[in-house]
Design an enzyme around this catalytic site. Structure first.
Site, PDB file in Angstrom:
ATOM      1  N   GLY A 101      19.374  28.529  79.215  1.00 34.55           N
ATOM      2  CA  GLY A 101      19.081  27.207  78.891  1.00 34.55           C
ATOM      3  C   GLY A 101      19.905  26.078  79.514  1.00 34.55           C
ATOM      4  O   GLY A 101      20.375  26.362  80.599  1.00 34.55           O
ATOM      5  N   GLY A 119      20.460  34.060  77.909  1.00 32.31           N
ATOM      6  CA  GLY A 119      19.857  32.527  77.710  1.00 32.31           C
ATOM      7  C   GLY A 119      20.457  31.921  79.244  1.00 32.31           C
ATOM      8  O   GLY A 119      21.147  31.723  79.502  1.00 32.31           O
ATOM      9  N   TYR A 130      21.600  28.351  82.698  1.00 30.86           N
ATOM     10  CA  TYR A 130      21.194  27.872  83.853  1.00 30.86           C
ATOM     11  C   TYR A 130      22.316  27.568  85.000  1.00 30.86           C
ATOM     12  O   TYR A 130      22.214  27.809  85.945  1.00 30.86           O
ATOM     13  CB  TYR A 130      19.864  26.541  83.482  1.00 30.86           C
ATOM     14  CG  TYR A 130      19.628  25.874  84.605  1.00 30.86           C
ATOM     15  CD1 TYR A 130      18.557  26.730  85.629  1.00 30.86           C
ATOM     16  CD2 TYR A 130      20.076  24.806  85.202  1.00 30.86           C
ATOM     17  CE1 TYR A 130      18.272  25.723  86.708  1.00 30.86           C
ATOM     18  CE2 TYR A 130      19.699  23.993  86.246  1.00 30.86           C
ATOM     19  CZ  TYR A 130      18.712  24.714  87.064  1.00 30.86           C
ATOM     20  OH  TYR A 130      18.161  24.136  88.220  1.00 30.86           O
ATOM     21  N   LYS A 137      34.584  16.407  61.760  1.00 31.28           N
ATOM     22  CA  LYS A 137      33.073  16.766  61.773  1.00 31.28           C
ATOM     23  C   LYS A 137      32.204  15.462  60.808  1.00 31.28           C
ATOM     24  O   LYS A 137      32.909  15.431  59.682  1.00 31.28           O
ATOM     25  CB  LYS A 137      32.585  17.907  61.454  1.00 31.28           C
ATOM     26  CG  LYS A 137      31.132  18.471  61.989  1.00 31.28           C
ATOM     27  CD  LYS A 137      31.266  18.753  63.549  1.00 31.28           C
ATOM     28  CE  LYS A 137      30.030  19.018  63.987  1.00 31.28           C
ATOM     29  NZ  LYS A 137      30.041  19.311  65.548  1.00 31.28           N
TER      30      LYS A 137
HETATM   31  P1  NAD Z   1      20.021  25.912  75.062  1.00 30.63           P
HETATM   32  O1  NAD Z   1      19.013  25.769  73.841  1.00 30.63           O
HETATM   33  O2  NAD Z   1      19.763  24.978  76.198  1.00 30.63           O
HETATM   34  O3  NAD Z   1      19.991  27.422  75.770  1.00 30.63           O
HETATM   35  C1  NAD Z   1      19.923  28.623  74.947  1.00 30.63           C
HETATM   36  C2  NAD Z   1      18.710  29.533  75.608  1.00 30.63           C
HETATM   37  O4  NAD Z   1      18.917  30.517  75.055  1.00 30.63           O
HETATM   38  C3  NAD Z   1      17.492  28.841  75.205  1.00 30.63           C
HETATM   39  O5  NAD Z   1      16.825  28.679  76.580  1.00 30.63           O
HETATM   40  C4  NAD Z   1      16.653  29.818  74.530  1.00 30.63           C
HETATM   41  O6  NAD Z   1      15.311  29.951  74.984  1.00 30.63           O
HETATM   42  C5  NAD Z   1      17.531  31.148  75.072  1.00 30.63           C
HETATM   43  N1  NAD Z   1      17.604  31.910  73.997  1.00 30.63           N
HETATM   44  C6  NAD Z   1      17.753  32.209  72.639  1.00 30.63           C
HETATM   45  N2  NAD Z   1      17.726  33.260  71.909  1.00 30.63           N
HETATM   46  C7  NAD Z   1      17.402  34.292  72.945  1.00 30.63           C
HETATM   47  C8  NAD Z   1      17.464  35.537  72.965  1.00 30.63           C
HETATM   48  N3  NAD Z   1      17.476  36.170  71.811  1.00 30.63           N
HETATM   49  N4  NAD Z   1      17.518  36.144  74.038  1.00 30.63           N
HETATM   50  C9  NAD Z   1      17.341  35.357  75.250  1.00 30.63           C
HETATM   51  N5  NAD Z   1      17.515  34.100  75.549  1.00 30.63           N
HETATM   52  C10 NAD Z   1      17.361  33.304  74.310  1.00 30.63           C
HETATM   53  O7  NAD Z   1      21.488  25.746  74.340  1.00 30.63           O
HETATM   54  P2  NAD Z   1      22.824  25.681  75.251  1.00 30.63           P
HETATM   55  O8  NAD Z   1      23.121  24.098  75.552  1.00 30.63           O
HETATM   56  O9  NAD Z   1      22.761  26.223  76.589  1.00 30.63           O
HETATM   57  O10 NAD Z   1      23.874  26.312  74.502  1.00 30.63           O
HETATM   58  C11 NAD Z   1      23.818  27.628  74.198  1.00 30.63           C
HETATM   59  C12 NAD Z   1      25.119  27.874  73.383  1.00 30.63           C
HETATM   60  O11 NAD Z   1      26.303  27.344  73.930  1.00 30.63           O
HETATM   61  C13 NAD Z   1      25.099  27.321  71.976  1.00 30.63           C
HETATM   62  O12 NAD Z   1      25.479  28.264  71.053  1.00 30.63           O
HETATM   63  C14 NAD Z   1      25.909  26.275  71.959  1.00 30.63           C
HETATM   64  O13 NAD Z   1      26.161  25.794  70.716  1.00 30.63           O
HETATM   65  C15 NAD Z   1      26.830  26.554  72.737  1.00 30.63           C
HETATM   66  N6  NAD Z   1      27.482  25.325  73.492  1.00 30.63           N
HETATM   67  C16 NAD Z   1      27.029  24.429  74.089  1.00 30.63           C
HETATM   68  C17 NAD Z   1      27.605  23.418  74.870  1.00 30.63           C
HETATM   69  C18 NAD Z   1      26.995  22.541  75.932  1.00 30.63           C
HETATM   70  O14 NAD Z   1      27.498  21.617  76.441  1.00 30.63           O
HETATM   71  N7  NAD Z   1      25.501  22.610  76.030  1.00 30.63           N
HETATM   72  C19 NAD Z   1      29.078  23.358  74.683  1.00 30.63           C
HETATM   73  C20 NAD Z   1      29.350  24.022  73.913  1.00 30.63           C
HETATM   74  C21 NAD Z   1      28.967  25.150  73.194  1.00 30.63           C
END
Ligand code: NAD
Length: 359
Positions: free
Chosen positions: A182, A180, A186, A83
């Site tokens: 997001g 969530g 989604y 990292k």
């Molecule tokens: P994102 O920010 O796009 O989506 C997270 C969503 O959760 C947001 O829309 C936010 O408004 C919502 N949220 C936050 N707190 C909330 C709550 N208390 N109640 C309801 N909704 C809430 O993030 P993401 O990319 O979807 O990632 C989500 C998790 O997955 C993170 O922990 C991230 O580290 C992990 N992750 C993501 C990826 C990836 O490819 N995007 C890969 C590995 C791990």
């Protein structure tokens, strides 16, 4: 505060290398940690954060690098864990020169470490890094947005969790609550609906994401954020923030299976891992289920082909079943079993390389 003993820490958790770097013209200040390279070069993203102290940055980098070792090993990748953290305000420090200076430091590690995007860095930034080094992935026009692939990994993880708990992996027979909607939540909801999910509930705090879901999938039921844990469903999918599984949320859960994307979703791995185990809930470990993103990006290293990345991501199903079975056999938490699984793979690969074979 007690003194942080770096070499004791490196010895205890078997870190290989810790590098500090500084570039005067651009003000680049950062740390790269290489935790383990038994399986291959250490891959891990570059994070920019306004850390309160150098120690805070170091501790974060150490923790994240070690996490990458487990994630890649459990994902069946021939990659180690590393990292980079850059200390600074992301809204002020970024420039072409800043990232090219970083690229030069990455190059100096001669391929022992490969960087990628993380918090506050983008594909555009990776493009600048690539002007100075070959050891960078997550480039524009290559593996693309990792989130749909991460969500596909979660989808396969859910199927494994269902198979383990109910003896069937048929999404159409089951109900889901997604926290969530997001990037990952989604896409996950999309996959669940496509597979005919019986009922899907979701929660969100971002009004745009709530509207998007209501518009695109009116059949998905919105519930308030504090009501998501207690939904009477088969699978709870935490796809928001870390620490969502804690003293207050776990007792509310009715779902017998947990599987989502959120990193570090157990507030305390030991305490909350055991709390979930004692309640008889099947927990699919976060770093195993959410590996789709790193699997996807790692394919850039061998000439990116989407279908190969997808095929590798669906293998999360088999791996998770193996880990859940190991946890049952050893009567340990699935989080512990996942770590054991990763450690065993590293140890086995270390062992088979004990003889010299010219290539
Ligand atoms: P994102 O920010 O796009 O989506 C997270 C969503 O959760 C947001 O829309 C936010 O408004 C919502 N949220 C936050 N707190 C909330 C709550 N208390 N109640 C309801 N909704 C809430 O993030 P993401 O990319 O979807 O990632 C989500 C998790 O997955 C993170 O922990 C991230 O580290 C992990 N992750 C993501 C990826 C990836 O490819 N995007 C890969 C590995 C791990």
């Amino acid at each position: 505060m007690s003194e942080f003993k770096m070499f004791d820490h490196m010895q205890q958790y078997q870190y290989e290398q810790v590098i500090y770097f500084y570039d005067k013209p651009t003000g680049l200040k950062g740390i790269t940690v290489i935790h383990n390279t038994v399986l291959g070069p250490a891959l891990g993203g570059t994070r920019i954060w306004n850390y309160k102290s150098e120690e805070e940055a170091l501790v974060d980098c150490l923790r994240l690098a070690r996490g990458m070792t487990y994630k890649s090993a459990a994902a069946g990748l021939n990659l180690g864990g590393g990292k980079t953290v850059l200390i600074g305000d992301a809204s002020k420090v970024k420039s072409e020169a800043y990232f090219r200076a970083l690229g030069r430091f990455v190059q100096s590690l001669n391929g022992r470490y490969i960087t990628a995007e993380d918090v506050n860095t983008s594909t555009k930034d990776m493009g600048y890094i690539a002007m100075e080094t070959d050891h960078v992935v997550g480039l524009e026009g290559k593996s693309g947005n990792p989130s749909p692939v991460t969500a596909l990994g979660i989808f396969n993880g859910i199927k494994a969790g269902l198979m383990f708990k109910f003896g069937d992996a048929d999404i159409a027979q089951h109900t889901f609550a997604v926290q969530g909607a997001g990037q990952t939540g989604y896409y996950l909801i999309g996959y669940l609906l496509e597979a005919g999910a019986k009922k899907v509930y979701f929660t969100e705090i971002n009004p745009k994401h709530i509207d998007r879901m209501k518009k695109e999938h009116p059949e998905v039921v919105f519930v308030k954020p504090d009501e998501i844990f207690s939904q009477d469903v088969d699978v709870f999918c935490p796809c928001a923030l870390g620490g969502a599984l804690n003293d207050s949320s776990i007792p509310q859960l009715k779902a017998p299976v947990i599987c989502g994307s959120a990193n570090n979703v157990l507030l305390d791995e030991v305490v909350h891992g055991n709390m979930i185990k004692d309640r008889g809930i099947v927990y699919c470990p976060d770093f195993v289920t959410n590996a789709g993103g790193i699997i996807n990006v790692s394919h850039e290293m061998k000439g990116y082909k989407r279908e190969n990345a997808i095929a590798d991501t669906t293998r999360i199903y088999d791996r998770l079943l193996e880990i859940l079975t190991l946890a049952k056999e050893k009567d340990i938490t699935s989080q512990e079993a996942a770590k054991l699984y990763a450690e065993q793979r590293i140890q086995t690969m270390r062992d088979i390389r004990s003889n010299y074979i010219p290539r």
